[in-house]
Design an enzyme around this catalytic site. Sequence first.
Site, PDB file in Angstrom:
ATOM      1  N   GLY A 112       0.806  -1.212   0.000  1.00 32.18           N
ATOM      2  CA  GLY A 112       0.000   0.000   0.000  1.00 32.18           C
ATOM      3  C   GLY A 112       0.839   1.262   0.000  1.00 32.18           C
ATOM      4  N   GLU A 115       1.703   1.810  -3.571  1.00 34.58           N
ATOM      5  CA  GLU A 115       0.461   2.202  -4.241  1.00 34.58           C
ATOM      6  C   GLU A 115       0.123   3.660  -3.950  1.00 34.58           C
ATOM      7  OE1 GLU A 115      -2.265  -1.720  -4.641  1.00 34.58           O
ATOM      8  OE2 GLU A 115      -1.593  -1.290  -2.607  1.00 34.58           O
ATOM      9  N   GLU A 135       2.379  -8.391  -2.204  1.00 35.74           N
ATOM     10  CA  GLU A 135       1.100  -8.958  -1.760  1.00 35.74           C
ATOM     11  C   GLU A 135       0.938 -10.438  -2.056  1.00 35.74           C
ATOM     12  OE1 GLU A 135       0.214  -4.530  -2.006  1.00 35.74           O
ATOM     13  OE2 GLU A 135       1.485  -5.983  -3.028  1.00 35.74           O
TER      14      GLU A 135
END
Length: 260
Positions: A112, A115, A135
């Site tokens: 994240g 991201e 992930e």
Amino acid sequence: MSYQNILEEIDESILTITINRPKKLNALNRDTIQELHEAFKAARDNDDVKVIILTGSGEKAFVAGADISEFADFSPKEGKKLAAEGQEKLFDYVANFPKPVIAAVNGFALGGGLELAMAAHFRIASDNAKMGLPEVSLGVIPGYGGTQRLPQLVGKGRAMEMIMTAGMIDANQALQYNLVNHVTDLDELLEFANGIAHKIMKNSMVAISAAIKSINANYEAGKNGFETEIEAFGRAFGTEDFKEGTSAFLNKRKADFPGK
């Protein structure tokens, strides 16, 4: 506004938002995502803010990932809701933000965290930065836009390899991949980002906002980026910034954009 997980500082119309969970390597949890949303929403309505720099506290991490402890026991329905809400509140919100957002990536930007950095309009990395989407090593996939934005930035093949191997790349490799625009020493990272922010602010912020929207349209399904550009180009002729910019150019003086 007072926050528990982020810090804010405004200096010369540059808002620096620092994710501040050093004991968790600035990992994103629901509360942090909500606070970031609130901070960006306030910045959107604050005329004193022209550019946002997003970074992490300390020297080890920008954001080391999502806080896995929050969703380890989620059902498929809860997992889908988690991704959808995160996209709406933060990742898509940042990507489509009408003011420039620069990610100053200090240290780890994983899952994240990467991201979030990719949602920013561009990225500057410290020389100790390491980036990746691990992930699949947890049995899940990137859920905050990673499978979409990474190939847009580095190409399909490299994105496939990075996601499938769950590996990390260093700052210089990220520069080679076009994942970041610049690499600098850690102690010069924010100064470098501020320098670019000051260059941005010499220009019309109205035009920059329109340019952000037009560039993003090229990556949105169902939108014609060229048509968006043509419409935005036409609207620019009705702005005070256009009148000031062209007048300044013709009279060989520095423009003083009113931001309207």
